[in-house]
Design an enzyme around this catalytic site. Structure first.
Site, PDB file in Angstrom:
ATOM      1  N   GLU A 164       1.107  -0.877   0.348  1.00  0.00           N
ATOM      2  CA  GLU A 164       0.784   0.032   0.242  1.00  0.00           C
ATOM      3  C   GLU A 164       0.759   1.035  -0.258  1.00  0.00           C
ATOM      4  O   GLU A 164       1.532   1.115   0.444  1.00  0.00           O
ATOM      5  CB  GLU A 164      -0.507   0.124   1.391  1.00  0.00           C
ATOM      6  CG  GLU A 164      -1.915  -0.966   1.158  1.00  0.00           C
ATOM      7  CD  GLU A 164      -2.423  -0.945   2.528  1.00  0.00           C
ATOM      8  OE1 GLU A 164      -2.573  -0.582   3.369  1.00  0.00           O
ATOM      9  OE2 GLU A 164      -3.029  -2.050   3.005  1.00  0.00           O
ATOM     10  N   GLU A 175      -8.941   1.394  -4.388  1.00  0.00           N
ATOM     11  CA  GLU A 175      -9.523   1.349  -2.941  1.00  0.00           C
ATOM     12  C   GLU A 175     -10.756   2.323  -3.115  1.00  0.00           C
ATOM     13  O   GLU A 175     -10.203   3.448  -2.023  1.00  0.00           O
ATOM     14  CB  GLU A 175      -9.242   1.131  -1.711  1.00  0.00           C
ATOM     15  CG  GLU A 175     -10.453   0.028  -1.010  1.00  0.00           C
ATOM     16  CD  GLU A 175      -9.307  -0.958   0.387  1.00  0.00           C
ATOM     17  OE1 GLU A 175      -8.636  -1.328   0.349  1.00  0.00           O
ATOM     18  OE2 GLU A 175     -10.351  -1.045   1.184  1.00  0.00           O
TER      19      GLU A 175
HETATM   20  O1  KIV Z   1      -5.902  -7.194   2.197  1.00  0.00           O
HETATM   21  C1  KIV Z   1      -8.008  -7.271   0.858  1.00  0.00           C
HETATM   22  O2  KIV Z   1      -8.447  -7.736   0.844  1.00  0.00           O
HETATM   23  C2  KIV Z   1      -7.241  -6.212  -0.195  1.00  0.00           C
HETATM   24  C3  KIV Z   1      -8.241  -6.107  -0.948  1.00  0.00           C
HETATM   25  C4  KIV Z   1      -9.466  -5.073   0.018  1.00  0.00           C
HETATM   26  C5  KIV Z   1      -7.771  -5.275  -1.755  1.00  0.00           C
HETATM   27  O3  KIV Z   1      -6.543  -5.450   0.077  1.00  0.00           O
END
Ligand code: KIV
Length: 272
Positions: free
Chosen positions: A123, A190
């Site tokens: 991220e 997201e």
């Molecule tokens: O951890 C997860 O499930 C994610 C998705 C929401 C993209 O990063």
């Protein structure tokens, strides 16, 4: 509406880029264990994400922060053993890549070596540029993740839609272009406005996979427990429930309890 679909024997990062250029939408779901991954893969999903959402749906934590690298490797290796076709992407958990790029590389190498996953996801944008470069230089494919980044939830304070303000939207566009430039093979966006997600998808050549980011992107991802309706507390607008497994499973289990108590189970045919 019929979907454009090429028959891929095995999905690679290259297949995803090809899908984007052919206008074929990319399907992605999470999975965290062998049995679920086998079902998801057999059903024809393109990408399985071993998400750090395992922290919520598998371990019951309130956020994604507590899950460890060892736990992610455990989940990912169970998934990899089940998969024949899908590309398996594994989340780098909180605390395994933020302190410096060497740590980010070490964590990614552990994921690739110990789980057999095919790529990692992390991220952030500009602030983790050096880590992304180092991981890519080691030959490990990287998927980016911008917009609502749950590992920063205590910085944001809420799970509401991100990048509604111009300044944040501009930073997101810059970060998306940077991730493409660095060599990421795809990007998750997201919970951001649909028009912004579409603009990003149209301005970069790598596939953009959305969750709560509208239909103008190159693919969609959902958490498997949410789309199968295994919980009924989490109901964001972007979630489409394809089953109500919470109700179905509760009914089945109650029936089993009743059958055991009433001595209906096992019957004569169900014993040796
Ligand atoms: O951890 C997860 O499930 C994610 C998705 C929401 C993209 O990063």
């Amino acid at each position: 509406m019929s979907a454009i679909k090429k028959d891929y024997k095995r999905i690679t990062t290259k297949s995803l880029i090809e899908m984007k250029s052919n206008g074929e939408k990319i399907s992605m779901l999470t999975a965290y264990d062998y049995t679920m991954a086998k079902i998801v893969d057999t059903a024809g999903i393109d990408v399985i994400l071993v998400g750090d959402s395992a922290s919520n749906v598998m371990a019951g934590h309130e956020t994604t922060l507590p899950i460890t690298l060892d736990q992610m490797i455990y989940h990912a290796s169970s998934v990899v053993r089940a998969v024949e076709r899908a590309l398996v992407v594994v989340d780098l958990p909180f605390g395994s890549y933020q302190s410096d790029s060497k740590e980010a590389l070490r964590s990614s190498i552990r994921i690739m070596k110990e789980s057999g996953g095919h790529a990692v996801k992390l991220e952030g944008g500009k602030e983790i540029k050096e880590s992304i470069k180092k991981i890519l230089n080691a030959g490990i494919p990287v998927m980016g993740h911008l917009g609502l980044t749950p590992q920063s939830i205590y910085k944001f304070g809420t799970y509401t839609v991100r990048a509604k303000e111009e300044q944040e939207a501009e930073k997101l566009i810059e970060d998306a272009k940077l991730l493409e430039h660095l060599g990421c093979f795809a990007l998750v966006l997201e919970k951001i406005p649909a028009h912004l997600a579409k603009q990003v998808a149209e301005s970069i050549s790598i596939p953009v996979i959305g969750i709560g980011a509208g239909g103008g992107v190159d693919g969609q991802v959902l958490v498997i427990h949410d789309m199968l309706g295994m919980n009924n507390e989490f109901s964001p607008r972007f979630l489409r429930r394809y089953m109500n497994l919470y109700e179905g499973m509760t009914t089945a289990i109650s029936q089993y309890v009743e059958d055991v108590k009433s001595k209906d189970f096992p019957n004569e045919k169900e014993q040796y």
